[in-house]
Design an enzyme around this catalytic site. Structure first.
Site, PDB file in Angstrom:
ATOM      1  N   ASP A  37      10.707   2.554  -2.024  1.00 14.72           N
ATOM      2  CA  ASP A  37      11.066   3.629  -1.095  1.00 14.72           C
ATOM      3  C   ASP A  37      10.694   3.329   0.351  1.00 14.72           C
ATOM      4  OD1 ASP A  37       8.358   3.640  -1.871  1.00 14.72           O
ATOM      5  OD2 ASP A  37       8.119   5.729  -1.268  1.00 14.72           O
ATOM      6  N   ARG A  76      13.191  -6.704  -5.768  1.00 21.95           N
ATOM      7  CA  ARG A  76      12.997  -5.255  -5.875  1.00 21.95           C
ATOM      8  C   ARG A  76      12.560  -4.672  -4.516  1.00 21.95           C
ATOM      9  NH1 ARG A  76       8.572  -1.555  -4.791  1.00 21.95           N
ATOM     10  NH2 ARG A  76       8.839   0.251  -6.117  1.00 21.95           N
ATOM     11  N   VAL A  77      13.185  -3.561  -4.160  1.00 21.84           N
ATOM     12  CA  VAL A  77      12.805  -2.836  -2.948  1.00 21.84           C
ATOM     13  C   VAL A  77      12.476  -1.405  -3.351  1.00 21.84           C
ATOM     14  CG1 VAL A  77      13.634  -1.942  -0.723  1.00 21.84           C
ATOM     15  CG2 VAL A  77      14.210  -4.279  -1.425  1.00 21.84           C
ATOM     16  N   THR A 117       0.714   1.683  -0.004  1.00 21.85           N
ATOM     17  CA  THR A 117       1.555   1.572   1.183  1.00 21.85           C
ATOM     18  C   THR A 117       0.926   2.304   2.364  1.00 21.85           C
ATOM     19  OG1 THR A 117       3.564   1.391  -0.078  1.00 21.85           O
ATOM     20  CG2 THR A 117       3.787   2.348   2.114  1.00 21.85           C
ATOM     21  N   GLY A 144       7.805   3.933  -5.793  1.00 24.43           N
ATOM     22  CA  GLY A 144       8.940   4.136  -4.908  1.00 24.43           C
ATOM     23  C   GLY A 144      10.193   4.639  -5.588  1.00 24.43           C
TER      24      GLY A 144
END
Ligand code: ASP
Length: 342
Positions: free
Chosen positions: A232, A229-230, A201, A255
């Site tokens: 952090d 899915r998500v 990221t 995350g």
């Protein structure tokens, strides 16, 4: 061609031994502002785009948005539409942005839009809301002039996805202790065959000439994640937090672990209580590791922070994390992070 961040770092002549780097950058004085820092060695791409804004006395918020645009345009595994897809073969993007007045905007599970941070900024600046997801986020983007992209995977992502499909069981891997897992889903150790971790990221933090802080975080998330899915990255207080009185922090890595401790908010609170940016990142890493030290061996999390004085620091669970700093001469320098495990 995709940026290969780990191999770049290993080969890079400017990846100096930590002690030397520490001497060079420890206690970066406020006189060095503006300063911009970004996660990983690919932060050089982000910082190179942010620096011209800061150098001219521009706003940190504009600088971090430029950083996002540059890295979202780059074809790489983990940020932007060229990133690895989810288990169903779709690239879904998560991003957020936060300014010196605690204004913030975020989007998640966004498909076929090239610049999620710019959508997040638009949301922040033109609506009373903070967070839009999925179809609603895409609808908002289109209504605000963002272009709908094809949805086709980049050639590299397609290759990676086909490779993953050959071995991956098409269901969530729930045994987190299964160290040989080839799946890089949210419940699997995201360790690759070569020992690296499948995250990268991009988080960027800037302190401008006026002494104001802003930050952004942008990602295509964990490769081959469950659909929907998500992580952090788009969550204010997890993937990014800015408090203009104290400092700012961003994160990269698994995350779920960062969300559980509200990681970047924690880093900023440690700085509020007197910790340097590196100490604050270390304490947040320890908070994560101490939950389950054995399991912590299976994942990576890295924090990066800057305080109001322009001092910077990082710390990670595993070795291999790094950040890029640009200040003074405008040249991006890659700095390896200290880590809990060696
Ligand atoms: N933090 C990101 C996520 O969990 C992954 C990464 O850093 O690559 O979605």
């Amino acid at each position: 061609m995709r940026t290969n961040r780990r191999s770049f770092l290993r080969l890079s002549a400017i990846a100096l031994p930590f002690t030397r780097v520490n001497q060079l950058f420890a206690g970066t004085p406020a006189a060095n502002k503006p300063v911009v820092i970004s996660t990983w060695d690919s932060g050089q791409i982000a910082n190179a785009a942010a620096w011209p804004v800061l150098e001219k006395g521009g706003r940190a918020l504009d600088a971090v948005e430029q950083a996002a645009i540059a890295i979202e345009n780059d074809i790489n595994c983990c940020v932007g539409l060229g990133g690895n897809p989810d288990r169903d073969g779709h690239v879904t993007l998560d991003a957020c942005i936060m300014d010196e007045k605690s204004n913030c905007g975020a989007v998640a599970f966004l498909e076929r839009i090239k610049h999620p941070v710019s959508v997040a900024r638009k949301l922040m600046e033109t609506t009373p809301h903070v967070f839009l997801v999925g179809a609603g986020a895409q609808q908002f983007a289109l209504a605000n002039g963002f272009k709908l992209e094809s949805g086709k995977l980049s050639p590299d992502a397609e290759k990676e996805y086909k490779k993953w499909l050959q071995k991956a069981e098409y269901k969530p891997v729930i045994n987190i202790e299964h160290k040989q897992s080839k799946g890089h889903g949210p419940f699997a150790p995201a360790r690759l065959d070569n020992g690296d971790f499948n995250h990268d990221t991009m988080g960027t933090l800037a302190l401008d000439a006026q002494g104001n802080l802003s930050g952004m975080c942008t990602t295509s998330g964990m490769g081959f994640k469950m659909r929907g899915r998500v992580g952090d990255s788009p969550i204010i207080g997890a993937g990014l937090f800015v408090d203009n009185e104290i400092g700012a922090a961003t994160s990269s890595g698994q995350g779920e672990e960062v969300i559980r401790v509200a990681g970047t908010h924690l880093v900023v609170e440690f700085m509020r209580n007197g910790a340097s940016p590196e100490e604050a990142c270390k304490k947040a890493v320890e908070r994560i590791v101490n939950r389950d030290p054995e399991r912590a061996k299976t994942f990576q999390v890295g924090f990066l922070a800057v305080n109001k004085q322009g001092e910077v620091g990082a710390y990670s669970v595993q070795p291999g994390f790094a950040y890029t700093i640009t200040t003074g001469d405008g040249k991006g320098k890659v700095v390896p992070s200290k880590s809990h495990f060696s």
